[in-house]
Design an enzyme around this catalytic site. Structure first.
Site, PDB file in Angstrom:
ATOM      1  N   GLY A  73     -24.599  12.738  -9.450  1.00 21.13           N
ATOM      2  CA  GLY A  73     -24.461  11.300  -9.189  1.00 21.13           C
ATOM      3  C   GLY A  73     -24.383  11.031  -7.694  1.00 21.13           C
TER       4      GLY A  73
ATOM      5  N   GLY B  65      -6.768   0.346   3.609  1.00 18.54           N
ATOM      6  CA  GLY B  65      -8.221   0.533   3.433  1.00 18.54           C
ATOM      7  C   GLY B  65      -8.613   1.281   2.171  1.00 18.54           C
TER       8      GLY B  65
ATOM      9  N   GLU C  85       0.857  -1.197   0.000  1.00 20.96           N
ATOM     10  CA  GLU C  85       0.000   0.000   0.000  1.00 20.96           C
ATOM     11  C   GLU C  85       0.886   1.238   0.000  1.00 20.96           C
ATOM     12  OE1 GLU C  85      -3.341   0.993  -0.290  1.00 20.96           O
ATOM     13  OE2 GLU C  85      -2.281   2.907  -0.216  1.00 20.96           O
TER      14      GLU C  85
ATOM     15  N   GLY D 194     -17.428  11.741 -11.551  1.00 22.95           N
ATOM     16  CA  GLY D 194     -17.026  10.353 -11.717  1.00 22.95           C
ATOM     17  C   GLY D 194     -15.590  10.127 -11.292  1.00 22.95           C
TER      18      GLY D 194
ATOM     19  N   HIS E  37     -43.647  -6.999  12.158  1.00 23.43           N
ATOM     20  CA  HIS E  37     -44.421  -5.755  12.174  1.00 23.43           C
ATOM     21  C   HIS E  37     -44.135  -4.997  13.453  1.00 23.43           C
ATOM     22  CE1 HIS E  37     -47.720  -2.950  11.634  1.00 23.43           C
ATOM     23  NE2 HIS E  37     -48.038  -3.187  12.909  1.00 23.43           N
TER      24      HIS E  37
ATOM     25  N   GLY F  32       4.057   0.073  -5.313  1.00 23.12           N
ATOM     26  CA  GLY F  32       4.401  -1.191  -5.971  1.00 23.12           C
ATOM     27  C   GLY F  32       4.455  -1.006  -7.478  1.00 23.12           C
TER      28      GLY F  32
ATOM     29  N   LEU G 178     -17.811   0.206  -6.869  1.00 20.80           N
ATOM     30  CA  LEU G 178     -18.420   0.047  -5.554  1.00 20.80           C
ATOM     31  C   LEU G 178     -17.537  -0.832  -4.683  1.00 20.80           C
ATOM     32  CD1 LEU G 178     -22.119  -0.628  -6.638  1.00 20.80           C
ATOM     33  CD2 LEU G 178     -21.263   1.403  -5.479  1.00 20.80           C
TER      34      LEU G 178
ATOM     35  N   GLY H 138      -7.327   0.609  -7.602  1.00 22.47           N
ATOM     36  CA  GLY H 138      -8.471   1.499  -7.419  1.00 22.47           C
ATOM     37  C   GLY H 138      -8.633   2.605  -8.434  1.00 22.47           C
TER      38      GLY H 138
HETATM   39  C1  LIG Z   1     -16.701   9.997  -1.376  1.00 21.00           C
HETATM   40  C2  LIG Z   1     -16.880   8.544  -1.780  1.00 21.00           C
HETATM   41  C3  LIG Z   1     -17.881   7.800  -1.197  1.00 21.00           C
HETATM   42  C4  LIG Z   1     -18.056   6.469  -1.559  1.00 21.00           C
HETATM   43  N1  LIG Z   1     -19.059   5.769  -0.959  1.00 21.00           N
HETATM   44  C5  LIG Z   1     -19.244   4.489  -1.289  1.00 21.00           C
HETATM   45  C6  LIG Z   1     -20.256   3.722  -0.650  1.00 21.00           C
HETATM   46  O1  LIG Z   1     -20.982   4.213   0.222  1.00 21.00           O
HETATM   47  N2  LIG Z   1     -20.398   2.418  -1.007  1.00 21.00           N
HETATM   48  C7  LIG Z   1     -19.609   1.848  -1.960  1.00 21.00           C
HETATM   49  O2  LIG Z   1     -19.796   0.663  -2.253  1.00 21.00           O
HETATM   50  N3  LIG Z   1     -18.636   2.541  -2.575  1.00 21.00           N
HETATM   51  C8  LIG Z   1     -18.435   3.841  -2.257  1.00 21.00           C
HETATM   52  N4  LIG Z   1     -17.424   4.539  -2.859  1.00 21.00           N
HETATM   53  C9  LIG Z   1     -16.594   3.851  -3.857  1.00 21.00           C
HETATM   54  C10 LIG Z   1     -15.547   2.970  -3.181  1.00 21.00           C
HETATM   55  O3  LIG Z   1     -14.752   3.760  -2.322  1.00 21.00           O
HETATM   56  C11 LIG Z   1     -14.673   2.299  -4.222  1.00 21.00           C
HETATM   57  O4  LIG Z   1     -15.495   1.606  -5.143  1.00 21.00           O
HETATM   58  C12 LIG Z   1     -13.724   1.293  -3.574  1.00 21.00           C
HETATM   59  O5  LIG Z   1     -12.878   1.941  -2.642  1.00 21.00           O
HETATM   60  C13 LIG Z   1     -12.869   0.582  -4.629  1.00 21.00           C
HETATM   61  O6  LIG Z   1     -12.029  -0.311  -4.002  1.00 21.00           O
HETATM   62  P1  LIG Z   1     -10.649  -0.762  -4.655  1.00 21.00           P
HETATM   63  O7  LIG Z   1     -10.069  -1.753  -3.705  1.00 21.00           O
HETATM   64  O8  LIG Z   1     -10.845  -1.165  -6.050  1.00 21.00           O
HETATM   65  O9  LIG Z   1      -9.740   0.555  -4.709  1.00 21.00           O
HETATM   66  P2  LIG Z   1      -9.369   1.685  -3.681  1.00 21.00           P
HETATM   67  O10 LIG Z   1     -10.245   1.670  -2.497  1.00 21.00           O
HETATM   68  O11 LIG Z   1      -9.273   2.928  -4.468  1.00 21.00           O
HETATM   69  O12 LIG Z   1      -7.936   1.258  -3.154  1.00 21.00           O
HETATM   70  C14 LIG Z   1      -6.813   1.243  -3.968  1.00 21.00           C
HETATM   71  C15 LIG Z   1      -5.589   1.358  -3.103  1.00 21.00           C
HETATM   72  O13 LIG Z   1      -4.439   1.083  -3.901  1.00 21.00           O
HETATM   73  C16 LIG Z   1      -3.388   1.960  -3.519  1.00 21.00           C
HETATM   74  N5  LIG Z   1      -2.444   2.029  -4.625  1.00 21.00           N
HETATM   75  C17 LIG Z   1      -2.646   2.526  -5.870  1.00 21.00           C
HETATM   76  N6  LIG Z   1      -1.555   2.353  -6.641  1.00 21.00           N
HETATM   77  C18 LIG Z   1      -0.648   1.723  -5.860  1.00 21.00           C
HETATM   78  C19 LIG Z   1       0.660   1.233  -6.093  1.00 21.00           C
HETATM   79  N7  LIG Z   1       1.251   1.336  -7.290  1.00 21.00           N
HETATM   80  N8  LIG Z   1       1.315   0.648  -5.065  1.00 21.00           N
HETATM   81  C20 LIG Z   1       0.727   0.513  -3.845  1.00 21.00           C
HETATM   82  N9  LIG Z   1      -0.508   0.931  -3.583  1.00 21.00           N
HETATM   83  C21 LIG Z   1      -1.195   1.520  -4.577  1.00 21.00           C
HETATM   84  C22 LIG Z   1      -4.115   3.256  -3.241  1.00 21.00           C
HETATM   85  O14 LIG Z   1      -3.325   4.095  -2.424  1.00 21.00           O
HETATM   86  C23 LIG Z   1      -5.374   2.761  -2.539  1.00 21.00           C
HETATM   87  O15 LIG Z   1      -5.177   2.681  -1.150  1.00 21.00           O
HETATM   88  C24 LIG Z   1     -17.200   5.874  -2.506  1.00 21.00           C
HETATM   89  C25 LIG Z   1     -16.171   6.610  -3.090  1.00 21.00           C
HETATM   90  C26 LIG Z   1     -16.005   7.933  -2.729  1.00 21.00           C
HETATM   91  C27 LIG Z   1     -14.894   8.716  -3.335  1.00 21.00           C
END
Ligand SMILES: Cc1cc2nc3c(=O)[nH]c(=O)nc-3n(C[C@H](O)[C@H](O)[C@H](O)COP(=O)(O)OP(=O)(O)OC[C@H]3O[C@@H](n4cnc5c(N)ncnc54)[C@H](O)[C@@H]3O)c2cc1C
Length: 467
Positions: free
Chosen positions: A182, A38, A32, A271, A445, A114, A320, A144
């Protein structure tokens, strides 16, 4: 170090993949780049936004609805510093929980960026510039996404901001101009509207939450307008600039009329875009798709490079957290030799406004377009005893069922606790329940879930009891 599985990224996709892989006896590492685990979800997404939504909802109720319950409060005020401090504590509790789970499951964690050296070797570049190499039989890309903007708008992170900055404002905006109607925009817009900001939403499409069933956007707009939020639908933003503390947003109406709004903050919520910067995908011969910069995968979420998988926001599909989690589990189990499956049609979508919005399955528009013959059953919350007791009268449950078989094809809810209610619809649909199956199951209920049962009764053969 040699691993069975290396996960790059510790968001809900990455950390769940790592834990499931470790549970299955695979030697696992997770890298990370930030100092806390997280990902977006725990640090700047789902969790902090829900903490602020809960706090602001308490304030809104205290100032708007408590009186009707016979509770009188004098000198009500918002302490934004304390609200933000609590949010930070909530985030810290959740992120430290991942640290605990990694230790419990004997997952090696690495802090740093990474980057692929080759398909089995990942170089970790730490904050101090030092590097370390680890190797793995399988690598999971879980990097992400990040907020996207419009090409002609410069995010200055002070007055023209993304969701990340909106979670850490030090003052309540007087007038927040929101570009994008959105999920993320409406949730954060709700937070500040409840705290007293004027909120204006400019949306290019002709409805808010445009990917959901049209009836939901219509109802949500009506309720949010009652809460004081103003909407410019079908309007196209053409620019956003700042002058001192003032933000000016220009936009065109559907008829081409030039308009301008002035405020003190502009939240750009148009988005998110897949994040692969610094990952060195070129080193393993992987390119990202032109649209959305996503990493392409097959049905097993494996990229075109054998042993390299990708999950979550960085690949196609809904952005999500629970979709990312499900994919993390799927890949870990696939690597362990199992044959897991995800039903992408049954991934629920939720908007944490009040009333909440939640849906699963097909929308009415999708069914019409596909030429599927369907029946509709709706039930308004104003006819629910539970909703009358709590005073949450806005919204409805809408059930779409196959005209011939009565199988539930889609459930669309706007109302109190819709986010929790949708789970019943997901489970019912996973087991391919008919609307009659649900209506014949006992529902406690008084609960909001009775509205789902009533909507099923209405869909089966138009015989709801309470309307
Ligand atoms: C304001 C907001 C509210 C949201 N609310 C919701 C909700 O209520 N419900 C819901 O389902 N979704 C919600 N989402 C969407 C949700 O946060 C994402 O869909 C989810 O976090 C995606 O998970 P992920 O594991 O794919 O990526 P991410 O959570 O984005 O995690 C990716 C991680 O990879 C790390 N990383 C990236 N590149 C590298 C690298 N080269 N080396 C090491 N580490 C790296 C990043 O630092 C990050 O910590 C919300 C998003 C936002 C912005």
């Amino acid at each position: 170090m040699q691993y069975d599985v290396i996960v790059i990224g510790s968001g809900p996709g990455g950390y769940v993949a790592a834990i499931r892989a470790a549970q299955l006896g695979l030697k696992t590492a997770c890298i990370e780049k930030y100092s806390t685990f997280g990902g977006t979800c725990l640090n700047v997404g789902c969790i902090p936004s829900k903490a602020l939504l809960d706090s602001s909802e308490h304030y809104y109720n205290a100032s708007h609805t408590f009186k009707t319950h016979g509770i009188n409060l004098d000198n009500l005020s918002v302490d934004l510093t304390q609200m933000m401090k609590r949010k930070t504590e909530v985030v810290a509790k959740n992120t430290s929980g991942i640290t605990f789970l990694f230790k419990k499951n004997k997952i090696d964690s690495y802090q740093g960026v990474g980057s692929f050296k080759d398909k089995n070797t990942v170089v970790i570049t730490k904050a101090d510039g030092t590097t370390q190499e680890i190797t793995g039989t399988n690598v999971i890309i879980a990097t992400g996404s990040k907020p996207s903007s419009l090409p002609f708008i410069k995010i200055d992170k002070k007055r023209i901001i993304t969701s990340t900055e909106a979670l850490t404002l030090t003052e309540i905006p007087k007038h927040l101009i929101l570009i994008g109607g959105g999920v993320i925009g409406l949730e954060l817009g709700s937070v500040y509207a409840r705290l007293g900001a004027k909120v204006s939403v400019i949306e290019f499409m002709d409805s808010i939450i445009p990917t959901m069933d049209k009836s939901l956007g219509k109802e949500l707009q009506k309720v949010m307008q009652k809460q004081g939020v103003e909407f410019y639908l079908g309007h196209k933003v053409t620019g956003a600039t700042t002058k001192g503390k003032e933000v000016s947003v220009t936009f065109d109406s559907p008829t081409g009329e030039k308009k301008e709004l002035k405020g003190d903050y502009c939240l750009v919520a148009v988005g998110r875009i897949a994040y692969t910067d610094g990952l060195g995908l070129d080193k393993i011969g992987l390119a990202v798709e032109e649209r959305g910069r996503k990493v392409a995968v097959n049905d097993h979420l494996e990229t075109s490079v054998k042993g390299v998988y990708a999950i979550g926001d960085v690949i196609r599909g809904a952005m999500l957290a629970h979709k990312a989690e499900d994919e993390g589990t799927l890949v870990a189990e696939t690597i362990a030799g199992q044959k897991p499956h995800i039903n992408y049609n049954l991934i629920p979508g939720v908007v944490y406004t009040w009333p909440e919005v939640a849906a699963v399955g097909q929308t009415e528009e999708q069914l019409k377009e596909a030429g599927v013959k369907y029946k509709t059953g709706s039930f308004p919350f104003r006819a629910s005893g539970r909703a009358v007791a709590s005073g949450d009268l806005d919204g409805f449950v809408k059930v779409l069922a196959d005209a011939a078989t009565d199988e539930i094809l889609g459930v669309h809810i706007i109302g109190p606790r819709a986010a929790d209610m949708i789970a019943e619809a997901v489970i019912s649909m996973e087991f391919r329940a008919s609307a009659e199956d649900v209506s014949r199951a006992s529902h406690a209920h008084p609960t909001y879930t009775e509205a789902f049962r009533e909507a099923c009764l209405a869909a089966t053969d138009n015989r709801p009891i309470h309307i």
